[in-house]
Design an enzyme around this catalytic site. Structure first.
Site, PDB file in Angstrom:
ATOM      1  N   SER A  99       0.867  -1.117  -0.077  1.00 30.03           N
ATOM      2  CA  SER A  99       0.061   0.066  -0.127  1.00 30.03           C
ATOM      3  C   SER A  99       0.833   1.259   0.013  1.00 30.03           C
ATOM      4  CB  SER A  99      -1.002  -0.053   1.243  1.00 30.03           C
ATOM      5  OG  SER A  99      -0.281   0.224   2.498  1.00 30.03           O
TER       6      SER A  99
ATOM      7  N   HIS B  12       9.081  -1.003   9.163  1.00 26.96           N
ATOM      8  CA  HIS B  12       9.411  -2.289   8.111  1.00 26.96           C
ATOM      9  C   HIS B  12       8.280  -1.920   6.810  1.00 26.96           C
ATOM     10  CE1 HIS B  12       6.050  -5.049   9.215  1.00 26.96           C
ATOM     11  NE2 HIS B  12       5.502  -3.634   9.671  1.00 26.96           N
ATOM     12  N   ARG B  13       8.535  -2.785   5.879  1.00 25.00           N
ATOM     13  CA  ARG B  13       7.326  -2.868   4.760  1.00 25.00           C
ATOM     14  C   ARG B  13       6.609  -4.350   4.939  1.00 25.00           C
ATOM     15  NH1 ARG B  13       7.572   1.870   1.527  1.00 25.00           N
ATOM     16  NH2 ARG B  13       5.385   1.202   1.348  1.00 25.00           N
ATOM     17  N   SER B  14       5.445  -4.130   4.141  1.00 26.97           N
ATOM     18  CA  SER B  14       4.408  -5.518   4.073  1.00 26.97           C
ATOM     19  C   SER B  14       5.643  -6.651   3.525  1.00 26.97           C
ATOM     20  CB  SER B  14       3.537  -5.376   3.490  1.00 26.97           C
ATOM     21  OG  SER B  14       3.427  -4.909   2.371  1.00 26.97           O
TER      22      SER B  14
ATOM     23  N   GLN C  72      -6.134  -1.467   7.541  1.00 28.65           N
ATOM     24  CA  GLN C  72      -5.093  -2.494   7.117  1.00 28.65           C
ATOM     25  C   GLN C  72      -4.232  -3.258   8.364  1.00 28.65           C
ATOM     26  OE1 GLN C  72      -1.886  -1.268   3.989  1.00 28.65           O
ATOM     27  NE2 GLN C  72      -0.839  -1.140   5.840  1.00 28.65           N
ATOM     28  N   GLU C  73      -4.039  -2.433   9.444  1.00 30.44           N
ATOM     29  CA  GLU C  73      -3.450  -3.035  10.576  1.00 30.44           C
ATOM     30  C   GLU C  73      -3.914  -2.738  12.134  1.00 30.44           C
ATOM     31  OE1 GLU C  73       0.767  -1.827  10.338  1.00 30.44           O
ATOM     32  OE2 GLU C  73       0.662  -1.860   8.029  1.00 30.44           O
TER      33      GLU C  73
ATOM     34  N   HIS D  36      -2.996  -6.341   2.798  1.00 36.61           N
ATOM     35  CA  HIS D  36      -2.135  -7.122   3.388  1.00 36.61           C
ATOM     36  C   HIS D  36      -2.822  -8.676   3.597  1.00 36.61           C
ATOM     37  CE1 HIS D  36       0.684  -3.984   4.879  1.00 36.61           C
ATOM     38  NE2 HIS D  36       0.605  -4.075   3.747  1.00 36.61           N
TER      39      HIS D  36
ATOM     40  N   GLU E 292       2.032  -9.362   7.279  1.00 33.63           N
ATOM     41  CA  GLU E 292       2.886  -9.009   8.229  1.00 33.63           C
ATOM     42  C   GLU E 292       3.015  -9.813   9.515  1.00 33.63           C
ATOM     43  OE1 GLU E 292       2.292  -4.562   8.960  1.00 33.63           O
ATOM     44  OE2 GLU E 292       3.225  -4.336   6.918  1.00 33.63           O
TER      45      GLU E 292
ATOM     46  N   ASP F  39       2.148   8.335   6.926  1.00 38.16           N
ATOM     47  CA  ASP F  39       2.796   7.311   6.321  1.00 38.16           C
ATOM     48  C   ASP F  39       2.651   7.662   4.911  1.00 38.16           C
ATOM     49  OD1 ASP F  39       4.053   5.210   5.194  1.00 38.16           O
ATOM     50  OD2 ASP F  39       2.365   3.644   5.777  1.00 38.16           O
TER      51      ASP F  39
ATOM     52  N   ASP G 195      -3.270   1.185  11.745  1.00 37.98           N
ATOM     53  CA  ASP G 195      -2.879   1.836  10.485  1.00 37.98           C
ATOM     54  C   ASP G 195      -4.077   1.491   9.669  1.00 37.98           C
ATOM     55  OD1 ASP G 195      -1.803   2.683   8.269  1.00 37.98           O
ATOM     56  OD2 ASP G 195      -0.270   1.452   8.131  1.00 37.98           O
TER      57      ASP G 195
ATOM     58  N   LYS H 184      10.021   5.010   6.678  1.00 35.93           N
ATOM     59  CA  LYS H 184      10.478   3.918   5.796  1.00 35.93           C
ATOM     60  C   LYS H 184      11.599   4.261   4.938  1.00 35.93           C
ATOM     61  CE  LYS H 184       5.754   2.207   5.617  1.00 35.93           C
ATOM     62  NZ  LYS H 184       4.321   2.093   4.580  1.00 35.93           N
TER      63      LYS H 184
ATOM     64  N   GLU I 198      -2.367   5.668  12.427  1.00 40.30           N
ATOM     65  CA  GLU I 198      -1.634   6.014  11.193  1.00 40.30           C
ATOM     66  C   GLU I 198      -2.378   5.906   9.972  1.00 40.30           C
ATOM     67  OE1 GLU I 198       1.474   3.506  10.747  1.00 40.30           O
ATOM     68  OE2 GLU I 198       1.814   3.455   8.814  1.00 40.30           O
TER      69      GLU I 198
ATOM     70  N   LYS J 213       7.470  -0.495  14.388  1.00 41.01           N
ATOM     71  CA  LYS J 213       6.406  -1.385  14.150  1.00 41.01           C
ATOM     72  C   LYS J 213       7.090  -2.163  12.909  1.00 41.01           C
ATOM     73  CE  LYS J 213       3.824   0.709  10.240  1.00 41.01           C
ATOM     74  NZ  LYS J 213       2.352   0.564   9.798  1.00 41.01           N
TER      75      LYS J 213
END
Ligand code: PGA
Ligand code: ZN
Length: 421
Positions: free
Chosen positions: A37, A360-362, A158-159, A150, A199, A307, A236, A332, A280, A383
């Site tokens: 994303s 991190h990234r996915s 998403q999170e 994800h 993730e 982000d 997020d 990131k 986020e 994260k």
């Protein structure tokens, strides 16, 4: 010697790995993550688009750019000259978004140089980058329910993250793992899927976002911990993924359409009902008026992290600071493409009273540079996914080793790190 190769990331897509070998024979190595994303203004990840390989996702062009263009120019330089090397790569590329050589090529070299410099000076990476003052371990923000881009479930956000706060990093991580297991039991008991997303968090089909948070709160209690004290929550939404230009459309779940104002009401209620300390990308990257509105309503109580909104870019962040939008920035390294620019964005954020969350990234690799970066910069928050899947636990395990190495000097960031400045 500088050499690059194509390796696989955690989604089975190719990515760039770079080795920087010094005359002494010591070798710095780093690899590059990849998002799903992504923000529109991110530095460009160069992909081959050759449909005959890896569905067009090959990175042989970026590899060639390291081996043939960047390598020969930097090979004689001292690895301690990180700023000079990064600036040279930015010049060699010559575009505002690193689209010629590729941010994946450039970042691979930038990080591998940092590792080589650390080895050369016989210091751990966090100390080589952050000096002797680098001793603050971050609170882990662990994404234990995955949705959005994800996972193939029905969650639009998403999170859903837990931020466990123990007496030290090891205890925080233990709390996180215990909640993860108790969430698994909770989902099983309710006949829900315990398969994991990109993730490492669970990706069940749930009735609503509120249900996801409810399951998490119950799991914290089931683990014998206290929500709001031992473990706080963060989300997020990655809202750019479900914004149609005027409304937020829950396309994976209820199909409901919410105006920015209604969307903010949802967040406001959730923050009132649950111990949520950080949101986020609650609003989309091109909904700046929505962002302004949520900052006005919640920005004094809750951490609001940009982000996709800021893409680790100092210039875009400066616009946010000028307009009073958000109060924290997600960091990131591959969104901007060099370590120097990453640090520059972070020091600008600190000067402007914005918090930084290292991320991190996915799509990830076994590379753990971000763990060291989080300690080097005293960011206080990281994260890097659930305590599941090796590419996620690699980062947490690296932080365990750093904490052990620092011994009595180690300090864990506190709950106050989420409080807006
Ligand atoms: P991405 O997601 O790496 O797929 O962009 C992570 C995030 O949005 O924070
Ligand atoms: Zn995000």
């Amino acid at each position: 010697m500088v050499r690059a190769r194509e390796i696989l990331d955690s989604r089975g897509n190719p990515t760039v790995e770079v080795d920087v070998v010094l005359d002494s024979g010591k070798m710095g190595r780093a690899s590059v993550p990849s998002g799903a994303s992504t923000g529109v203004l991110e530095a460009v990840e160069l992909r081959d688009k050759d449909m005959g390989r890896f569905l067009g996702r090959g990175v042989q062009k970026a590899v060639r750019n390291v081996n043939k263009v960047i390598g020969p120019k930097v090979v004689k330089m001292d690895p301690s000259e990180q700023k000079k090397i990064d600036a040279l790569m930015v010049r060699l590329d010559g575009t505002p978004n690193k689209s010629r050589l590729g941010a994946n090529a450039i970042l691979g070299v930038s990080l591998a140089v940092a590792h080589a410099a650390a080895l050369d000076s016989e210091l751990p990476l966090y100390e080589s980058l952050g000096g002797r003052d680098a001793r603050l371990l971050p609170i882990p923000m662990m994404n234990i329910v995955n949705g959005g881009a994800h996972a193939d479930n029905n969650l639009d956000f998403q999170e859903f993250m837990i931020a466990p706060i123990g007496r030290n990093f090891a205890e925080s991580l233990r709390f996180g793992a215990e909640v993860f297991h108790s969430l698994k039991a909770n989902l099983m008991k309710n006949g829900l899927s315990t398969a994991v997303g990109d993730e490492g968090g669970f990706a069940p089909k749930l009735g609503s976002h509120q249900h996801a948070v409810q399951h998490i709160v119950e799991s914290i209690e089931d683990a014998g911990l206290k929500p709001g004290r031992d473990v706080v929550l963060a989300m997020d939404s990655a809202a750019s993924e479900f914004y149609d230009g005027s409304n937020y459309v829950f396309k994976k779940s209820t199909k409901s359409r919410l105006s920015s104002e209604k969307m903010i009401d949802v967040y406001s209620d959730m923050c009132r009902n649950y111990p949520i300390v950080s949101l986020e990308d609650p609003m989309a990257e091109n909904d700046w008026s929505g962002w302004k509105a949520i900052t006005n309503r919640l920005g004094r109580k809750v951490q609001l992290v940009g982000d996709d909104l800021f893409v680790t870019n100092r210039k875009v962040l400066a616009k946010g600071v000028r307009q009073g939008v958000a109060n924290a920035v997600l960091i990131k390294v591959n969104q901007i493409g060099t370590l120097t620019e990453t640090f520059d964005t972070m020091s600008f954020a600190a000067k402007s009273g914005y918090r930084c969350v290292i991320s991190h990234r996915s799509g990830e690799t076994e590379d753990t540079s971000i763990s060291d970066i989080s300690v080097a910069t005293s960011a206080g928050q990281i994260k890097t996914g659930a305590p599941s899947r090796g590419e996620r636990t690699a980062k947490y395990n690296r932080l365990l080793r750093i904490e052990e190495e620092l011994g009595k000097r180690a300090k864990l960031s506190g709950r106050g790190v989420f409080r807006p400045l």
